[in-house]
Design an enzyme around this catalytic site. Structure first.
Site, PDB file in Angstrom:
ATOM      1  N   HIS A 309       0.852  -1.195   0.000  1.00 16.77           N
ATOM      2  CA  HIS A 309       0.000   0.000   0.000  1.00 16.77           C
ATOM      3  C   HIS A 309       0.879   1.232   0.000  1.00 16.77           C
ATOM      4  CE1 HIS A 309      -3.144   2.819   1.188  1.00 16.77           C
ATOM      5  NE2 HIS A 309      -4.000   1.894   0.798  1.00 16.77           N
ATOM      6  N   ASP A 366      -8.055  -4.955  -0.635  1.00 12.75           N
ATOM      7  CA  ASP A 366      -8.484  -5.761  -1.775  1.00 12.75           C
ATOM      8  C   ASP A 366      -8.160  -7.240  -1.632  1.00 12.75           C
ATOM      9  OD1 ASP A 366      -7.510  -2.895  -3.422  1.00 12.75           O
ATOM     10  OD2 ASP A 366      -9.545  -3.680  -3.502  1.00 12.75           O
TER      11      ASP A 366
HETATM   12  C1  SDX Z   1      -6.040   0.394  -3.102  1.00 14.43           C
HETATM   13  O1  SDX Z   1      -4.266   4.820  -1.877  1.00 14.43           O
HETATM   14  C2  SDX Z   1      -5.211   4.154  -1.334  1.00 14.43           C
HETATM   15  O2  SDX Z   1      -5.629   4.417  -0.225  1.00 14.43           O
HETATM   16  C3  SDX Z   1      -5.763   3.041  -2.186  1.00 14.43           C
HETATM   17  C4  SDX Z   1      -6.820   2.156  -1.500  1.00 14.43           C
HETATM   18  C5  SDX Z   1      -8.104   2.928  -1.260  1.00 14.43           C
HETATM   19  O3  SDX Z   1      -8.863   2.516  -0.373  1.00 14.43           O
HETATM   20  O4  SDX Z   1      -8.409   3.869  -2.047  1.00 14.43           O
HETATM   21  O5  SDX Z   1      -6.328   1.649  -0.285  1.00 14.43           O
HETATM   22  C6  SDX Z   1      -7.214   0.982  -2.395  1.00 14.43           C
HETATM   23  O6  SDX Z   1      -5.745   0.816  -4.202  1.00 14.43           O
HETATM   24  C7  SDX Z   1      -5.205  -0.643  -2.389  1.00 14.43           C
HETATM   25  C8  SDX Z   1      -3.965  -1.096  -3.216  1.00 14.43           C
HETATM   26  C9  SDX Z   1      -4.467  -2.102  -4.258  1.00 14.43           C
HETATM   27  N1  SDX Z   1      -3.387  -2.442  -5.188  1.00 14.43           N
HETATM   28  C10 SDX Z   1      -2.785  -3.665  -5.121  1.00 14.43           C
HETATM   29  O7  SDX Z   1      -3.007  -4.511  -4.259  1.00 14.43           O
HETATM   30  C11 SDX Z   1      -1.765  -3.899  -6.235  1.00 14.43           C
HETATM   31  C12 SDX Z   1      -0.510  -4.572  -5.641  1.00 14.43           C
HETATM   32  N2  SDX Z   1       0.199  -3.564  -4.808  1.00 14.43           N
HETATM   33  C13 SDX Z   1       1.053  -2.690  -5.477  1.00 14.43           C
HETATM   34  O8  SDX Z   1       1.278  -2.657  -6.791  1.00 14.43           O
HETATM   35  C14 SDX Z   1       1.707  -1.615  -4.618  1.00 14.43           C
HETATM   36  O9  SDX Z   1       1.928  -2.134  -3.369  1.00 14.43           O
HETATM   37  C15 SDX Z   1       0.932  -0.323  -4.528  1.00 14.43           C
HETATM   38  C16 SDX Z   1       0.668   0.226  -5.890  1.00 14.43           C
HETATM   39  C17 SDX Z   1      -0.346  -0.532  -3.812  1.00 14.43           C
HETATM   40  C18 SDX Z   1       1.769   0.662  -3.730  1.00 14.43           C
HETATM   41  O10 SDX Z   1       2.877   0.917  -4.474  1.00 14.43           O
HETATM   42  P1  SDX Z   1       4.064   1.826  -3.887  1.00 14.43           P
HETATM   43  O11 SDX Z   1       3.813   2.305  -2.513  1.00 14.43           O
HETATM   44  O12 SDX Z   1       4.339   2.846  -4.937  1.00 14.43           O
HETATM   45  O13 SDX Z   1       5.193   0.779  -3.717  1.00 14.43           O
HETATM   46  P2  SDX Z   1       6.293   0.613  -4.759  1.00 14.43           P
HETATM   47  O14 SDX Z   1       5.667   0.305  -6.075  1.00 14.43           O
HETATM   48  O15 SDX Z   1       7.213   1.784  -4.637  1.00 14.43           O
HETATM   49  O16 SDX Z   1       7.025  -0.714  -4.223  1.00 14.43           O
HETATM   50  C19 SDX Z   1       7.965  -0.661  -3.160  1.00 14.43           C
HETATM   51  C20 SDX Z   1       8.695  -2.002  -3.205  1.00 14.43           C
HETATM   52  C21 SDX Z   1       9.182  -2.353  -4.609  1.00 14.43           C
HETATM   53  O17 SDX Z   1      10.275  -3.238  -4.441  1.00 14.43           O
HETATM   54  P3  SDX Z   1      11.788  -2.600  -4.577  1.00 14.43           P
HETATM   55  O18 SDX Z   1      11.811  -1.764  -5.847  1.00 14.43           O
HETATM   56  O19 SDX Z   1      11.954  -1.762  -3.314  1.00 14.43           O
HETATM   57  O20 SDX Z   1      12.703  -3.805  -4.618  1.00 14.43           O
HETATM   58  O21 SDX Z   1       7.763  -3.043  -2.856  1.00 14.43           O
HETATM   59  C22 SDX Z   1       7.592  -3.904  -3.971  1.00 14.43           C
HETATM   60  C23 SDX Z   1       8.051  -3.154  -5.187  1.00 14.43           C
HETATM   61  O22 SDX Z   1       8.468  -4.055  -6.198  1.00 14.43           O
HETATM   62  N3  SDX Z   1       6.158  -4.188  -4.003  1.00 14.43           N
HETATM   63  C24 SDX Z   1       5.658  -5.408  -4.203  1.00 14.43           C
HETATM   64  C25 SDX Z   1       4.266  -5.244  -4.090  1.00 14.43           C
HETATM   65  N4  SDX Z   1       3.969  -3.957  -3.836  1.00 14.43           N
HETATM   66  C26 SDX Z   1       5.158  -3.302  -3.789  1.00 14.43           C
HETATM   67  N5  SDX Z   1       6.258  -6.590  -4.476  1.00 14.43           N
HETATM   68  C27 SDX Z   1       5.415  -7.654  -4.635  1.00 14.43           C
HETATM   69  N6  SDX Z   1       4.060  -7.589  -4.520  1.00 14.43           N
HETATM   70  C28 SDX Z   1       3.463  -6.395  -4.259  1.00 14.43           C
HETATM   71  N7  SDX Z   1       2.134  -6.326  -4.152  1.00 14.43           N
END
Ligand code: SDX
Length: 432
Positions: A309, A366
């Site tokens: 998140h 989710d």
């Molecule tokens: C919602 O904003 C809100 O409040 C949204 C929400 C709402 O109620 O409105 O809460 C609803 O959108 C929830 C989120 C739903 N999305 C997902 O579940 C999709 C999977 N999660 C992600 O893609 C990700 O975690 C985000 C988009 C939710 C957050 O992305 P960030 O904070 O920009 O994190 P990032 O992309 O910078 O990742 C940081 C690190 C990375 O690794 P490194 O580059 O440091 O090695 O964490 C890793 C990412 O690769 N990472 C994951 C991951 N999420 C982040 N690795 C594996 N699986 C994941 N789900």
């Protein structure tokens, strides 16, 4: 606590005001930064930038805290329902008996959707994205209610109560219409006497000569699910709603833009992506182990959907509540869903795996929501439209904050240009 911050550029100090919120959140007010220094602040994706002051929702991502108008989400989930929480999010206080009755009546009286709007749906292929159909239908509402959508804040705020109730109630009805349209089933008209969620289930699942009789547990689960989605600070789709509203666009138009933003798989579309992930794990006979390994590759296409998140670096409190509700609802409905077992295996494995722990990746709202929606009978391709029904109060409350802010400005971020520097036009005959 400091009341000013100091920025030093080329040996010159620039004082910048510090803002402190009611929960102690601190911000450096950079509104005067460019005029004073010629510099702008840069924050790709605005992850460290406050776009507004808001009184609606407080999030503490490090401690997994979520409160609407000061009331913890856990208490709302336990004591409230979607309509009451919608009122709280929009108006700032829990409704008294009279207010709750009047609000409920406005929702019931504005549930029906104009017959002509059916033609908009019929202009879509039946396999079109439900979110595309939903945003199109919501974008059309101003055409049928121009008196509520004048694009003049003062006039639109005078009719806000009706517009807000109409938006919540009609979005719920439109989602049911989309479901029926996709299935080739006749539309089912709302029944004014039914409570919000029962009316939705009626419009989704009743047949011409057989009304759907909701099991109390199903209505309760749906209420909980919608309540938990009611608002969530400045998430991508809510910020989009505020951005569009800041141009003095009316409530419906602004919400339609928010619905478009919600459709993305990294945001509201994640609840569908989670179920697709769980189903593929199940179909491959995996228990999640192989998937976890792939998810650690770091590629966006292999992510553990429903995990991580942008704000929560601890458990998303909503995920805990929905996860617990899954067990209760499925047990009461006598459903043994193998995908729930896989989800729990994934959660347990990820919470012990340093890749996820070190990146503070926990289940988000989710991760389990699709399990409950499937148990209620909602088809997977409609999951994100359910998120939109739940989030409607949040979009409405945020639009109202923008519309009623006397010092409000149109949202217009700056950029750092990194393109070609000045060069002359070259006639086509002389180009390579
Ligand atoms: C919602 O904003 C809100 O409040 C949204 C929400 C709402 O109620 O409105 O809460 C609803 O959108 C929830 C989120 C739903 N999305 C997902 O579940 C999709 C999977 N999660 C992600 O893609 C990700 O975690 C985000 C988009 C939710 C957050 O992305 P960030 O904070 O920009 O994190 P990032 O992309 O910078 O990742 C940081 C690190 C990375 O690794 P490194 O580059 O440091 O090695 O964490 C890793 C990412 O690769 N990472 C994951 C991951 N999420 C982040 N690795 C594996 N699986 C994941 N789900």
């Amino acid at each position: 606590m400091a009341t000013t911050a100091s920025l030093k550029i080329d040996d010159k100090d620039y004082p910048l005001p510090v803002m402190v919120g009611t929960e102690g959140e601190k911000a450096i007010d950079t509104r005067a930064l460019r005029a004073a220094t010629g510099y702008i602040a840069y924050d790709q994706g605005y992850g460290n930038t406050g776009s507004c002051e808001s009184q609606i929702t407080y999030l503490d991502g490090d401690n997994g805290i979520l409160r609407h108008r000061g009331i913890p989400i856990e208490q709302l989930a336990h004591y409230s329902d979607f309509v009451e929480t919608a009122y709280l999010v929009i108006y700032g206080e829990l409704p008294n008996q009279t207010q709750r009755k009047e609000f409920g009546l406005r929702l019931r009286k504005n549930a029906a959707v104009e017959m002509q709007m059916q033609k908009i749906l019929e202009g879509f292929p039946t396999n079109a994205s439900p979110m595309a159909m939903l945003s199109a239908m919501v974008a059309a509402l101003p055409a049928y209610h121009p008196e509520l959508a004048t694009n003049d804040f003062q006039k639109d705020l005078k009719n806000f109560d009706l517009a807000a109730a109409m938006a919540i109630s009609k979005i719920r009805t439109i989602v049911a219409m989309i479901y029926r349209y996709q299935k080739g089933l006749p539309f089912v008209f709302p029944k004014q006497e039914l409570p919000f969620c029962d009316n939705f289930l009626h419009m989704m699942f009743s047949e011409p000569y057989q009304d759907y009789q909701p099991v109390p547990e199903v209505s309760k689960a749906l209420n909980l699910l919608l309540l938990l989605h009611a608002d969530h600070e400045q998430n991508c789709s809510t910020s989009t709603t505020r951005m569009v509203g800041s141009s003095a666009a009316n409530l419906f138009t602004s919400m339609s833009a928010g619905i478009c933003a919600l459709s993305g798989p990294l945001h509201g579309g994640a609840n569908v992506a989670v179920m697709q992930m769980l189903q593929s794990i199940h179909d491959e006979g995996d228990d999640g182990t192989r998937f976890i390994a792939a998810a650690k590759s770091g590629s966006k296409s292999n992510r553990l959907m429903g995990f991580g998140h942008a704000v929560y670096k601890n458990f998303d409190p909503r995920a805990r509540i929905i996860g617990d509700a899954c067990d209760t609802v499925l047990a009461k409905l006598g459903i043994d869903d193998p995908l729930l077992r896989i989800a729990k295996n994934l959660e347990q494995a990820a919470l012990k795996d340093d890749y996820f722990v070190s990146r503070k990746l926990y289940p988000n709202v989710d991760f389990y929501s699709g399990i409950i929606m499937r148990a209620v009978g909602i088809p997977m391709n409609m999951f994100t439209t359910m998120f939109a029904i739940g989030r409607a109060p949040g979009y409405i409350a945020n639009w109202k904050e923008v519309a009623s802010n006397p010092k409000g400005r149109i949202y217009r971020p700056r950029q750092i240009y990194v393109g070609a520097t000045k060069r002359d036009y070259v006639p086509i005959a002389l180009r390579g």
